[in-house]
Design an enzyme around this catalytic site. Structure first.
Site, mmCIF file in Angstrom:
data_model
loop_
_atom_site.group_PDB
_atom_site.id
_atom_site.type_symbol
_atom_site.label_atom_id
_atom_site.label_comp_id
_atom_site.label_asym_id
_atom_site.label_seq_id
_atom_site.Cartn_x
_atom_site.Cartn_y
_atom_site.Cartn_z
ATOM 1 N N GLU A 62 0.815 -1.224 0.000
ATOM 2 C CA GLU A 62 0.000 0.000 0.000
ATOM 3 C C GLU A 62 0.838 1.259 0.000
ATOM 4 O OE1 GLU A 62 -0.645 -2.673 1.754
ATOM 5 O OE2 GLU A 62 -2.712 -3.221 1.283
ATOM 6 N N HIS A 131 -11.726 -3.991 10.173
ATOM 7 C CA HIS A 131 -12.383 -3.989 8.859
ATOM 8 C C HIS A 131 -13.650 -3.138 8.867
ATOM 9 C CE1 HIS A 131 -9.493 -6.710 7.393
ATOM 10 N NE2 HIS A 131 -10.229 -7.416 6.595
HETATM 11 C C1 LIG Z 1 -2.545 -4.626 4.433
HETATM 12 C C2 LIG Z 1 -3.632 -5.400 3.791
HETATM 13 N N1 LIG Z 1 -3.836 -5.272 2.462
HETATM 14 C C3 LIG Z 1 -4.811 -5.987 1.850
HETATM 15 C C4 LIG Z 1 -5.626 -6.822 2.579
HETATM 16 C C5 LIG Z 1 -6.728 -7.625 1.884
HETATM 17 N N2 LIG Z 1 -6.330 -9.043 1.918
HETATM 18 C C6 LIG Z 1 -6.818 -9.883 2.843
HETATM 19 S S1 LIG Z 1 -6.108 -11.406 2.721
HETATM 20 C C7 LIG Z 1 -5.161 -10.939 1.418
HETATM 21 C C8 LIG Z 1 -4.229 -11.909 0.759
HETATM 22 C C9 LIG Z 1 -3.083 -12.267 1.621
HETATM 23 O O1 LIG Z 1 -2.361 -13.296 0.971
HETATM 24 P P1 LIG Z 1 -1.344 -14.177 1.772
HETATM 25 O O2 LIG Z 1 -0.472 -13.293 2.601
HETATM 26 O O3 LIG Z 1 -0.651 -15.059 0.803
HETATM 27 O O4 LIG Z 1 -2.201 -15.024 2.797
HETATM 28 P P2 LIG Z 1 -3.288 -16.163 2.451
HETATM 29 O O5 LIG Z 1 -4.634 -15.486 2.420
HETATM 30 O O6 LIG Z 1 -2.915 -16.764 1.143
HETATM 31 O O7 LIG Z 1 -3.209 -17.148 3.576
HETATM 32 C C10 LIG Z 1 -5.397 -9.603 1.084
HETATM 33 C C11 LIG Z 1 -4.752 -8.898 -0.030
HETATM 34 C C12 LIG Z 1 -5.389 -6.914 3.967
HETATM 35 N N3 LIG Z 1 -6.157 -7.696 4.750
HETATM 36 N N4 LIG Z 1 -4.394 -6.209 4.539
#
Ligand SMILES: Cc1ncc(C[n+]2csc(CCOP(=O)(O)OP(=O)(O)O)c2C)c(N)n1
Ligand SMILES: Cc1ncc(C[n+]2csc(CCOP(=O)(O)OP(=O)(O)O)c2C)c(N)n1
Ligand SMILES: [Mg+2]
Ligand SMILES: [Mg+2]
Lengths: 349, 312, 312, 349
Positions: A62, A131
């Site tokens: 971000e 959230h």
């Molecule tokens: C700082 C932030 N940016 C975006 C999001 C939206 N978001 C929630 S889960 C996710 C994906 C995260 O991927 P990963 O770290 O690989 O974890 P996984 O869900 O695959 O276990 C995103 C982009 C968030 N929660 N926090």
């Protein structure tokens, strides 16, 4: 044309599409804007139509992507940066507050930043602490940023078009619960220009200012208050910066009662600013009564029993306004009216 | 080429020496971070760039601003807080800009212009323009998360950007070894970005390497390139003086850099009378710039409320 | 050992399947990110840890919470929003915690618990305690700047921390290749941190490698270690269902992971009757947990204003 | 004892030293806390006395170091994290707002975070856009954080000790211009506890609330206003969260006039909150006049001629208060009195 109705989601999508068609300097990016869910549909079809260089998903970065948007704007593009949660903007504060808000002034007007930052406020279903937050007061506080939080599909489209065409950084705040509200939306392009509030219901006894989603709850409260003969004037500020205080103050001059209902915390929030400005303007008119409502001054809990207490709603607003108008000692709480559970937007134009 | 380099080095050095000389008179009311000792980096890189290429820098930005062709008069006027300054007196020494010269701005918050430079590079590639961007920052800036986010995105999108790290070993008074535990170049290479270290303020070598790289960058296909430029700040972190009395670094450490001062080295390659001519011209230019600044008016009080919003 | 692993894997899997089964009844009003398919990582790592070691995780935290020994009753009650939940119903599925079990919390904002884990590790070293910290996060989290800042500090201070990256290749619906352009392990090694990749949900190998590492970590001298654990999310990013209809990934991709399901593999190593006994015990425990949750009261409305400030 | 005077700098240093001596869970870190300038002297001698594990400089990594402080607090330590500029907190907002403020509540009281974040506001000498900001209204807005901005050396020491002993995250805000003010400071430890404002001058005609450095300018304004026979009651809120609105409201009930002077922007700022709360409380008492002053609603410029216009000062405050008390149409601007250029703190205790 006026009987063409769109959802808030489709209004956002249409505004973006129209502007991207009109102006190839407009770019759209952010986490997941190009994924199958297309930011709840607000970016649907745009990746296919405009290609991966103009519409792209980003890494989870971000801070850098916000700084990147600023760099694009410096280069003459007009980026739209999307965040699925406003809470995540806390990672972008340095670029937004220290760079985006400052550049035009700090460089003596030599540069400007046509930049739109879309972010969505969450609610209900256990969104919880991280959230559910609405940070627009942060951005109202800092000179150099504009802030808008439309409630109707009509305003969503018109404000987004105005924001994209604005030469300044605009924080465009959406509320997820509004996404599935439908309302009349003209075809083609039009702007709902900065700094103009809208009176959404006229009344003599009290002025209800409802910000973002709370505009809906204020319209519900207005219906409830009819039961006890209190006629509410409901105002949607739409743009929080620049803020149309005149429209609000004029209404209060008439009604003598002001209740500002924010979709955020009240302390140092938009409701504090509106109450303070109105009373500064009307201090020669004694006897004006004011009330602020907003998130309870706690972190948003997930369990439904506490979450319902966390937010104002049509009934609690009506109840508070009743005491405001009739006097502290008078209390009343309306019965829930199911037909007020959902309000279809009627315009106005 | 030697003459051009010498003129540029001498000019930056002397401008900052003059700033330092004037500083105690309190006419420059702006925190000033001198580049004295580090001029070769900005001079070497900018010489390899085109006028329409753009650079982003830091609060330690005098050398970059001048090397990229920023207006000297406007810079000094800016330091004096005059309305004729490059930011009409609103930015000061830490926020130099000259868009006409491709100097796109500097920040007082470490690391913040790095993603701005990356975004600008994205715009160039999007528009199929053949300019490049050079992002200048210090060794300390590489510790900020945004540096890594920026590298990842720039590499992912193969952007036409040069990352120029001016490694003077210190962040204010703290040595790199107390803040980092591995090589900056290795950290950068891990993103698939070619990274090269230029030792000892070696201007000519830096110039050659950047020139060679920039051509490939313009095609828009090669993707980012990183240079770690070893250099040294002679004066205190902020302000006009020396700071060896503070004890966080030694006079000996400075010594080796004095001996390798690119200005002297390259100066030797220029014939004496040519050199004195250049110096005379530069001195005249500098004198004129300070006169211009002193003679310029302050902004009108009404300017306080100008430039908050564009078109408002 | 096989029995312990099987019990743990079966327990996590079945708990989440039950969560998924109940979900449509709307008794769980909390966004729920299931670990189904990824259980082996939490199970393997936590088996190598001591009860007094601590872990930090993400919104996808059911498996970690259970593997580390978090109370099942309190977890289900938390999902139901009951006052008997691990966070009294205030945190929900994305904010599981059980300090008694060393489960120190999870965050709904990607990457945010990584520096918290690092700070905790600093405290352990400062106090000369021989516990270790394990920080769990996804492949997407490695794109956040704070990940790099955290690696640098942990390496600089040689902190007793394990970084466990659960690489399921996706951030929501976006494949790693669209977000990154080099190996995560290489990025980590650039900090001088040993980084190892464990393929295919290989629980036993992961368990061995972590066990071997942790001993050195306890001395407080070795410094951080990183494991990239290749795994796969079977269900949709958030919610109880499947999402192959969305088209961002293929059923075939899932297939190979189904074939290497550690639960089945390890289950084969356990005699049938022993296995049925384990499964029966776990099923009973789960049934009891859901009954406990359903039977528990919601928090009193007055709880809304509790816990804003400690000692207020 | 009462005639022992210390500078603000030494008061901070002494408070830190006393608490670190008393409690080995207290750690001190942040960029440059251990360098020769020792954060303008506020950390002087502590690295030598407590060693590099308890007092250490950090990499330039505000986000991770803030998250790290939270982790240390979770482990039972009581970290003090120092930032030489409040502006840099924009890089730490995610950890401060989404984690520090939330943890105690979000985890149902299971954990708590004894954490102090010190940050310094800059002014004058061309600090400019990015080295002059005061963001305490951001932290007042978010439940779960405490905020304090002491003005006297006495309060600096007492508030810092209270902050270190507090079991919640406390944003401890310092103003650089106050650093060289001297004032009486008792030896040994004492707490200036959260939620109690201080009346620094008594008066009948107007209530002046001065926040952070503006407390000094309010005291100057109070002297100027004596020239025209306006008796000001000056209040230093000291703690902004929790905020002692009672003391302020009681004063306004008496004086009928309130002027809040903030060392920050007014929009959605601390001054908006104070004005709104006071008028909410006193709305049955008509005719109360209010005024907000603060930074001009622009980015802070570096050139001295504009920077002086950017900040309120004793004279401009006095002038505004004159019109507030005597009526809009009445104007007056005091002559600069050199002896009011510097005010030595006198206490009170
Ligand atoms: C700082 C932030 N940016 C975006 C999001 C939206 N978001 C929630 S889960 C996710 C994906 C995260 O991927 P990963 O770290 O690989 O974890 P996984 O869900 O695959 O276990 C995103 C982009 C968030 N929660 N926090
Ligand atoms: C985000 C941020 N943190 C801290 C500071 C305070 N600060 C100003 S300059 C500086 C050192 C930067 O070192 P480096 O990047 O090596 O640049 P140099 O000054 O050596 O040219 C620091 C820590 C700042 N300006 N911004
Ligand atoms: Mg440096
Ligand atoms: Mg993933």
């Amino acid at each position: 044309m006026l009987d063409r109705t769109l959802s808030f989601v489709d209004a956002i999508q249409e505004a973006t599409d129209l502007e991207m068609e009109r102006d190839d300097r407009v770019l759209l990016f952010g986490l997941d804007v190009d994924d199958p869910k297309a930011i709840l549909g607000t970016t649907r079809g745009l990746p296919e139509k405009y290609g991966p260089e103009r519409v792209f998903g980003t890494p989870l970065s971000e801070d850098a992507m916000t700084g990147g948007a600023i760099g694009m704007a410096l280069a003459g593009l007009r980026p739209i940066h999307v965040h699925i949660r406003m809470d995540f903007l806390m990672l972008a504060m340095n670029q937004l507050v220290n760079v985006a808000a400052k550049s035009h002034y700090m460089y003596g007007g030599l540069v400007h930043l046509p930049l739109v930052v879309r972010s969505i406020i969450g609610k209900s279903w256990g969104q919880g602490a991280q959230h559910s937050q609405a940070f627009y007061s942060f951005f109202m506080h800092v000179p150099g940023l504009k802030v808008v939080a439309p409630t109707t599909p009509y305003d969503a489209k018109g404000c987004l078009i105005a924001a994209i065409r604005d030469d300044n950084p605009v924080m465009f705040v959406e509320h997820r619960i509004l996404y599935y509200q439908k309302g009349p939306v003209p075809e083609g392009d039009y702007e709902v220009t900065p700094g103009k509030a809208r009176i959404t219901a006229e009344g003599e006894d009290v002025t209800l200012v409802g910000i973002s989603y709370m505009q809906i709850e204020c319209l519900r409260a207005q219906r409830y208050l009819e039961e006890v003969g209190i006629r509410s004037e409901v105002i949607d500020p739409i743009w929080l910066s620049p803020l149309d205080i005149e429209t609000i103050a004029n209404s209060v001059r008439k009604t003598r009662h002001l209740c500002v209902v924010d979709n955020g915390w009240t302390t140092c929030g938009a409701s504090a600013e509106i109450v303070a400005q109105v009373l500064e303007q009307l201090q020669d008119e004694p006897g004006i009564k004011v009330k602020r409502m907003g998130f309870a001054s706690v972190t948003c809990p997930t369990t439904p029993v506490l979450e319902t207490e966390f937010y104002p709603n049509g009934q609690t607003i009506a109840s508070a306004v009743f005491s405001l108008v009739r006097g502290k000692d008078k209390t009343w709480m309306p019965e829930l009216r199911p037909e007020l559970k959902d309000i279809e937007f009627k315009g106005p134009f | 080429m030697h003459e051009t380099f010498y003129r540029s080095l001498y000019r930056v050095r002397r401008v900052e020496e003059e700033v330092a000389r004037i500083y105690p008179t309190d006419q420059i009311k702006s925190p000033t971070h001198l580049s004295i000792g580090q001029e070769a980096i900005s001079v070497g890189v900018c010489a390899a760039l085109r006028p329409d290429d753009v650079v982003f820098g830091t609060y330690r930005g005098h050398a970059l601003y001048l090397a990229k062709g920023g207006s000297l008069n406007q810079m000094i006027a800016e330091l004096y807080g005059k309305v004729t300054g490059c930011a009409r007196g609103k930015g000061g020494s830490m926020h130099l800009i000259d868009t006409a010269a491709g100097m796109m701005g500097t920040s007082a918050v470490v690391g913040t212009t790095i993603p701005n430079a990356v975004g600008y590079a994205y715009a160039l590639k999007y528009r199929r323009q053949d300019q490049v961007v050079a992002s200048f920052f210090g060794d300390g800036a590489t510790e900020e998360g945004v540096f890594h986010e920026s590298l990842n995105f720039a590499a992912l999108k193969k952007l036409p950007i040069l990352f120029i790290c001016e490694n003077n070993r210190y962040a204010i008074h703290t040595h790199q070894s107390q803040r980092q535990c591995s090589e900056i170049c290795d950290r950068v290479r891990a993103y698939g970005i070619p990274a090269e270290r230029i030792e000892q303020n070696d201007l000519l070598h830096l110039y050659e390497r950047v020139s060679a790289t920039v051509t490939a960058l313009r095609s828009g296909e090669s993707g980012p390139v990183f240079f770690e430029c070893m250099t040294y700040r002679w004066r205190e972190h902020v302000g006009p003086g020396n700071d060896f009395h503070l004890g966080y670094r030694s006079q000996e450490e400075l010594q080796t850099w004095l001996e390798h001062d690119p200005m002297l080295k390259i100066g030797k390659e220029v014939e004496d009378d040519r050199r004195s001519q250049i110096e005379a011209e530069v001195e005249a230019e500098i004198a004129e710039a300070f006169a211009f600044a002193e003679g310029s008016p302050f902004p009108d009080r009404s300017e306080l409320f100008a430039h908050v919003y564009k078109g408002a």
